[in-house]
Design an enzyme around this catalytic site. Structure first.
Site, PDB file in Angstrom:
ATOM      1  N   ARG A   1       0.818  -1.206   0.000  1.00  0.00           N
ATOM      2  CA  ARG A   1       0.000   0.000   0.000  1.00  0.00           C
ATOM      3  C   ARG A   1       0.856   1.263   0.000  1.00  0.00           C
ATOM      4  O   ARG A   1       0.345   2.346  -0.270  1.00  0.00           O
ATOM      5  CB  ARG A   1      -0.910   0.011   1.240  1.00  0.00           C
ATOM      6  CG  ARG A   1      -1.869  -1.147   1.267  1.00  0.00           C
ATOM      7  CD  ARG A   1      -2.439  -1.343   2.649  1.00  0.00           C
ATOM      8  NE  ARG A   1      -3.411  -0.335   2.995  1.00  0.00           N
ATOM      9  CZ  ARG A   1      -4.709  -0.421   2.728  1.00  0.00           C
ATOM     10  NH1 ARG A   1      -5.180  -1.482   2.112  1.00  0.00           N
ATOM     11  NH2 ARG A   1      -5.529   0.515   3.079  1.00  0.00           N
TER      12      ARG A   1
ATOM     13  N   ASN B   1      -6.362   5.308   9.715  1.00  0.00           N
ATOM     14  CA  ASN B   1      -6.132   5.450   8.280  1.00  0.00           C
ATOM     15  C   ASN B   1      -7.207   6.399   7.760  1.00  0.00           C
ATOM     16  O   ASN B   1      -8.383   6.206   8.059  1.00  0.00           O
ATOM     17  CB  ASN B   1      -6.260   4.070   7.615  1.00  0.00           C
ATOM     18  CG  ASN B   1      -6.167   4.141   6.111  1.00  0.00           C
ATOM     19  OD1 ASN B   1      -5.736   5.148   5.550  1.00  0.00           O
ATOM     20  ND2 ASN B   1      -6.569   3.076   5.443  1.00  0.00           N
ATOM     21  N   GLY B   2      -6.816   7.418   6.993  1.00  0.00           N
ATOM     22  CA  GLY B   2      -7.811   8.343   6.444  1.00  0.00           C
ATOM     23  C   GLY B   2      -7.540   9.770   6.916  1.00  0.00           C
ATOM     24  O   GLY B   2      -6.420  10.102   7.313  1.00  0.00           O
TER      25      GLY B   2
ATOM     26  N   LYS C   1     -19.299   4.265 -19.790  1.00  0.00           N
ATOM     27  CA  LYS C   1     -19.336   3.216 -18.764  1.00  0.00           C
ATOM     28  C   LYS C   1     -20.489   2.262 -19.036  1.00  0.00           C
ATOM     29  O   LYS C   1     -20.332   1.057 -18.982  1.00  0.00           O
ATOM     30  CB  LYS C   1     -19.503   3.902 -17.416  1.00  0.00           C
ATOM     31  CG  LYS C   1     -18.794   3.360 -16.257  1.00  0.00           C
ATOM     32  CD  LYS C   1     -17.345   3.677 -16.051  1.00  0.00           C
ATOM     33  CE  LYS C   1     -16.420   3.377 -17.189  1.00  0.00           C
ATOM     34  NZ  LYS C   1     -15.104   3.925 -17.036  1.00  0.00           N
TER      35      LYS C   1
HETATM   36  C1  F6R Z   1     -12.981   2.825 -20.018  1.00  0.00           C
HETATM   37  C2  F6R Z   1     -11.538   2.706 -19.978  1.00  0.00           C
HETATM   38  C3  F6R Z   1     -10.776   3.098 -21.178  1.00  0.00           C
HETATM   39  C4  F6R Z   1      -9.404   3.674 -20.796  1.00  0.00           C
HETATM   40  C5  F6R Z   1      -8.573   3.929 -22.055  1.00  0.00           C
HETATM   41  C6  F6R Z   1      -7.256   4.566 -21.714  1.00  0.00           C
HETATM   42  O1  F6R Z   1     -13.565   2.447 -18.811  1.00  0.00           O
HETATM   43  O2  F6R Z   1     -10.980   2.280 -18.993  1.00  0.00           O
HETATM   44  O3  F6R Z   1     -11.488   3.989 -21.964  1.00  0.00           O
HETATM   45  O4  F6R Z   1      -9.598   4.864 -20.078  1.00  0.00           O
HETATM   46  O5  F6R Z   1      -8.365   2.723 -22.717  1.00  0.00           O
HETATM   47  O6  F6R Z   1      -6.489   3.723 -20.911  1.00  0.00           O
HETATM   48  P1  F6R Z   1      -5.295   4.312 -20.058  1.00  0.00           P
HETATM   49  O7  F6R Z   1      -5.883   5.193 -19.031  1.00  0.00           O
HETATM   50  O8  F6R Z   1      -4.628   3.093 -19.466  1.00  0.00           O
HETATM   51  O9  F6R Z   1      -4.411   5.063 -20.989  1.00  0.00           O
END
Ligand code: F6R
Length: 607
Positions: free
Chosen positions: A27, A98-99, A483
């Site tokens: 962590r 923590n926090g 999403k």
């Molecule tokens: C959607 C998602 C993707 C990433 C994209 C960029 O939920 O995760 O759209 O945001 O592929 O990826 P990174 O951030 O790893 O460059």
């Protein structure tokens, strides 16, 4: 990131506590400590730096006792010194935490007036003195904790051990995770299952607002209102910590719930909560010498950058051009050497973003990257790294990395504002305070989970959905639509609410759900006008707003989700949570592979 362990056992606990802390090393931390109780003596050992230093100290000055607590500290309030390391003690108790306790300054001055003397700059010490004051007033340890908890504001996990009580540990959770481990005549506390893996695989995860009273032979858990509650006892495969879902069905669900904690760690990297200022030493770029930001990213990271554009332009008066990386790399945009090229990426490996970075490097620009994986190629090839401390994100649909990118970009915009002289010292204090409240509001937003699940049941019946927003809620509408489509396979589009009448309104009929993201901000009234246009055509509105927004809108909605009233700058971060839950539960109802949706990869290393 802080780690918590507690043991009431039968053997000497100090070496066991250190062993458990080693399992929490992943962590991140900068000091560590343990405390034990033995025949009426409460004692502790603490050391800066790695656990080996604490181990060596314990060899020189051992601690006895079969009850103890241990902590790895990732500094937020006060430097990573021995003095600030946990456990914090008073003559009556020892506490680990923590926090962030947001109202620590208020509590501290109240306690100092009552004669309690503070030794450190930490927010944690206020918890120690607050509970001690309750004990001094004649309350039992359990009553003292019960009456002190409602006075604490913020996101926290705590564990307390009391002098004279060698069969008692009390823990509380409001935000960061905390698990109770069950043994045979022994009980445990840990930030996660991995910490407790050598001792037990039988765990209960405390829920937000819960507090627990542990003895060697019993565990009693109470909720926020003080009612005794039962939390599911489950078996954990604690060893595979990086690929463990904990007590969640999916990584995405787990990662959504981790947000209060990981955002607080990300913020602590950029903000000094004790002083109420930004940490200029964490930002190796002089924004006063930059005349423009040329930003690029892909997918969710691009939407984070788009929200960042609003903040940089409003707070620091610094213009931002932002492109999806797959376009930026080919469109031969004229770039000024006084621009900062800024890249946003969870993985730090995304092919298009990396190619854009290399293109800018060739053009002689300074390169800055907001990345989650510190060892990634982008991190290595950048002049400056702005880390997000979201921890490993396993679910393909980004959740916690997105909100940590936002927390980083908001902090950088305030930093840029300070460096460029566009905000006053008072503005800086106010903005830092507002940002420090994100973990608490995020914890509250997660409480909407049941409502979001119920709304998702309806959403899982549709074929299409629209998301609308204005201002920083516009990129969030884009993110909401992404999403939903990526994990539920329902077709969804996000629009700037004002664009509706320029085309998409033709899609509105009684089958079209329209998710309107509308905090009661300066854009609210305009967004309501757009909602009216939807309502007039029979569209089904799901309104996500706050109590002022709900009161101000008289339109009939299919569902209204009410978040707490909050400062404008943090709304896109907090409103992201119900948006993520909506997509998550819709996908669960649809029965899709939530963590690994079809056709998608976590790290997109091809063009
Ligand atoms: C959607 C998602 C993707 C990433 C994209 C960029 O939920 O995760 O759209 O945001 O592929 O990826 P990174 O951030 O790893 O460059």
């Amino acid at each position: 990131m802080c780690g918590i362990v507690g043991i009431i056992g039968r053997e000497q606990v100090a070496p066991l506590l250190v062993d458990a802390l080693k399992r929490l090393e992943y962590r991140g931390y900068d000091s560590a400590g343990v405390a034990t109780l033995n025949k009426g003596v409460l004692d502790r050992r603490r050391a800066e730096g790695k656990l080996v230093n604490l181990d060596n100290l314990l060899k020189e000055q051992p601690l006895s006792g079969t009850i103890g607590i241990g902590h790895t500290r990732w500094a937020t309030h006060g430097a990573p010194t021995v003095r600030n390391a946990h456990p914090h003690t008073t003559p009556r108790l020892a506490v680990i935490h923590n926090g962030i306790i947001e109202n620590f300054a208020e509590l501290r001055s109240m306690l100092e007036k009552d004669g309690y003397v503070f030794e450190t700059e930490t927010d944690t010490e206020t918890v120690a003195h607050l509970v001690t004051r309750a004990l001094d007033r004649g309350l039992s340890p359990v009553e003292a904790v019960r009456q002190s908890l409602p006075e604490l504001r913020g996101a926290f996990a705590i564990a307390i051990m009391f002098k004279g009580e060698e069969d008692l540990l009390i823990a509380a959770r409001n935000g960061p995770p905390l698990a109770v481990g069950y043994g045979d005549g022994e009980m445990y506390l840990g930030s996660d299952a991995i910490a407790l893996a050598p001792f037990t695989d039988t765990l209960s995860y405390l829920e937000d607002g819960d507090w627990a009273v542990l003895t060697r032979n019993s565990v009693a858990i109470y909720d926020e209102s003080g009612m005794a509650v039962k939390r599911r006892i489950e078996k954990s495969a604690g060893t595979a910590f990086l690929v463990s879902k904990g007590n969640r069905r999916h990584f995405m669900e787990k990662e959504i719930h981790e947000q209060p904690e990981v955002i607080s760690h990300t913020l602590a990297n950029y903000l000094d909560f004790s002083k109420g200022t930004i940490r200029t030493d964490a930002v190796p770029v002089d924004f006063a010498k930059i005349d423009r930001i040329a930003a690029s990213a892909c997918g969710t990271a691009y939407y984070a950058g788009l929200i960042g554009k609003y903040w940089f332009e409003q707070i620091a008066r610094l213009p931002v051009d932002i492109d999806v990386a797959s376009e930026f790399r080919y469109r031969e945009m004229p770039l000024s050497k006084d621009s900062l090229a800024l890249f946003v990426s969870q993985s730090g490996e995304t092919a298009d973003t990396l190619a854009s970075l290399r293109y800018c490097k060739q053009q002689g620009l300074k390169i800055g990257s907001v990345v989650n994986v510190k060892e990634s190629t982008m991190a290595r090839e950048s002049d400056s790294i702005f880390p997000t401390l979201a921890g490993p994100e396993v679910g393909v649909a980004s959740t916690k990395a997105f909100t940590c990118q936002l927390a980083t970009l908001a902090s950088l915009a305030v930093t840029a504002g300070k460096m460029r002289g566009t905000i006053s010292a008072d503005d800086e204090r106010r903005l830092v305070h507002e940002l420090s409240e994100i973990p608490r509001y995020a914890t509250q937003a997660l409480k909407l989970e049941q409502q979001m699940e119920a709304i998702s049941r309806d959403l899982s019946q549709v074929k299409h959905a629209l998301y609308l927003g204005r201002g920083t809620s516009f990129p969030l509408a884009l993110e909401g639509a992404l999403k939903l489509k990526e994990i539920s396979y329902i077709h969804a589009e996000g629009y700037a609410a004002g664009e509706l009448k320029h085309g998409p309104i033709a899609l509105i009929d009684e089958h079209m759900p329209v998710i309107v993201i509308a905090p009661y901000d300066r854009w609210f009234e305009k967004t309501v006008s757009n909602m009216q246009e939807v309502a007039a055509r029979g569209g089904k509105i799901i309104l996500i707003t706050d109590s002022r927004g709900a009161a101000a809108s008289t339109l009939k909605t299919m569902h209204t989700v009410i978040l707490p009233d909050m400062p404008e700058i943090i709304t896109p971060i907090i409103y992201a949570l119900p948006i993520q839950m909506l997509a998550y539960y819709t996908a669960v109802f649809m029965g899709t592979d939530v963590d690994q949706p079809r056709n998608l990869a976590k790290s997109v290393t091809v063009e």
